[in-house]
Design an enzyme around this catalytic site. Structure first.
Site, PDB file in Angstrom:
ATOM      1  CB  CYS A   1      -6.267  -5.641   0.895  1.00 52.50           C
ATOM      2  SG  CYS A   1      -4.625  -4.989   0.607  1.00 52.50           S
TER       3      CYS A   1
ATOM      4  CD  GLN B   1      -3.150   0.770   1.501  1.00 50.46           C
ATOM      5  OE1 GLN B   1      -3.741   1.481   0.684  1.00 50.46           O
ATOM      6  NE2 GLN B   1      -2.375  -0.224   1.128  1.00 50.46           N
TER       7      GLN B   1
ATOM      8  CB  SER C   1      -0.509  -8.016   7.466  1.00 51.70           C
ATOM      9  OG  SER C   1      -1.722  -7.301   7.510  1.00 51.70           O
TER      10      SER C   1
ATOM     11  CG  HIS D   1      -5.516  -2.386   4.533  1.00 49.42           C
ATOM     12  ND1 HIS D   1      -4.470  -2.762   5.342  1.00 49.42           N
ATOM     13  CD2 HIS D   1      -5.149  -2.706   3.265  1.00 49.42           C
ATOM     14  CE1 HIS D   1      -3.507  -3.280   4.595  1.00 49.42           C
ATOM     15  NE2 HIS D   1      -3.896  -3.267   3.339  1.00 49.42           N
TER      16      HIS D   1
END
Ligand code: A2P
Length: 350
Positions: free
Chosen positions: A129, A156, A159, A254
């Site tokens: 991600c 970050q 989740s 993020h």
């Protein structure tokens, strides 16, 4: 592939739920959706296109009759189930890190390297991600100016560690509610620490995501993914990358602070122009109007937001920026569904 039978594996997870939502939002051409999770979730039902679908536990033959599987159940499970599915003719898009660095597996960000999909052997890897969030602005900047080296610091959200990460933060915030003033002189023994993060994440940041590199480099495995994946997606095997990854008490989104050096001279204005015409990127950058992106601005969006574009003094080849993406969407589920859309096009499915 024409219309097809699609499975979501890890359907009850933070990313799996988003995959289902995005398949619906983008009207993905599927005939049947089959939802899998662990045996714990058997009997649960999840909604898709107005209908409630049962969640099934994974069994040995789960992939039979499944044309395409979107998998987000962690790398251990991916390694166990995906190669067999590929041998049985099911194409999997895997959100874990299990296959990303395998040279025979394409690692795809559709806006950047869609051609890498050609010649896949039944497994396609979805990127990390944070790497995707950084790559979205870096790829167009690389095309325009030639990326030479990179230093990143990422902020970050919880989740990124799944539903359990969100729950752990929520529980700790509740436990510490009313004690905020005492946190100036915390009683270390009384601070809540859960199973997911190695320290208290509420009212704190943790400069250690995932685990330390067993190879003893001092980097974490999450930090090493940044270099490996950015090099692979951009096709720059020698790119110098140094990453720091920090867990922050944010639910979704993020942020990545990027310091890049380029072959060509670059200006903040030139970079802004390049990014304004890049697909999947939205420039939110106007200091005079107080405009810059935050995770809450990016949560729920498809685009990666980019701001704080600036040049360090005395270095016309360097550029700094702050990018923020929804880690569950572009950082995971959306990117996976975009890959699935490419696979569903007859020319790419061969
Ligand atoms: P479950 O909810 O039944 O545990 P997250 O990353 O948000 O924690 O989600 C992980 C996803 O992977 C969940 O859907 C979880 O299902 C699923 N999962 C975990 N272990 C297994 C397993 N052994 N087999 C299939 N799915 C699993």
């Amino acid at each position: 592939m024409g219309s097809m039978r699609v499975a979501v594996v890890g359907a009850t997870g933070a990313v799996g739920r988003e995959m289902i939502r995005i398949l619906e939002e983008r009207e993905f051409p599927l005939d049947e959706l089959i939802l899998f999770a662990s045996a714990r979730s058997e009997g649960k039902r999840l909604s898709f296109r107005g209908e409630s679908h049962p969640v099934r536990g994974l069994d040995d033959g789960w992939f039979k009759g499944v044309d395409l599987a979107l998998v987000s159940a962690g790398s251990g499970i991916a390694r166990k189930i995906i190669p067999r599915a590929a041998a049985g003719g099911t194409v999997s898009v895997d959100n874990s890190s299990a296959f990303r660095m395998d040279p025979s597996v394409p690692l795809v960000v559709p806006e950047i390297n869609p051609d890498a999909l050609g010649g896949h052997r039944g497994i396609v890897a979805n990127g990390n991600c944070t790497a995707i969030t950084a790559l979205m602005p870096l790829a167009p900047l690389h095309r325009a100016f030639g990326l030479r080296s990179l230093v990143t610091s990422s902020y970050q959200s919880v989740s990124g560690a799944g539903m359990k990460g969100i729950r752990e933060l929520a529980e700790q915030v509740e436990k510490l509610h009313g004690q905020e003033e005492t946190l100036g002189y915390p009683d270390a023994a009384a601070l809540p620490v859960g199973d997911v993060f190695p320290r208290t994440i509420a009212f704190n940041v943790i400069p250690m995501c995932e685990e330390f590199d067993p190879g003893g480099t001092g980097f974490t495995t999450e930090e090493l993914k940044m270099g490996g994946e950015i090099r692979k997606v951009l096709g720059l095997p020698d790119l110098a990358v140094a990453a720091t990854a920090v867990r922050v008490p944010v639910a979704v989104g993020h942020g990545v602070s990027v310091y890049g050096r380029f072959e060509a001279r670059v200006t903040a204005e030139g970079a802004r122009e390049t990014l304004e015409s890049a697909s999947g990127v939205r420039v939110v950058d106007d200091p005079s109007a107080g405009a810059f992106p935050t995770p809450l601005d990016a949560a729920g969006l498809d685009d990666v937001l980019v701001g704080r574009i600036r040049q360090p003094e005395d270095d016309p080849h360097a550029l700094m920026l702050f990018a923020v993406g929804d880690n569950l969407r572009k950082g995971a589920a959306l990117n996976a569904v975009q890959i699935a859309e490419l696979l569903a096009r007859p020319a790419a499915s061969a």
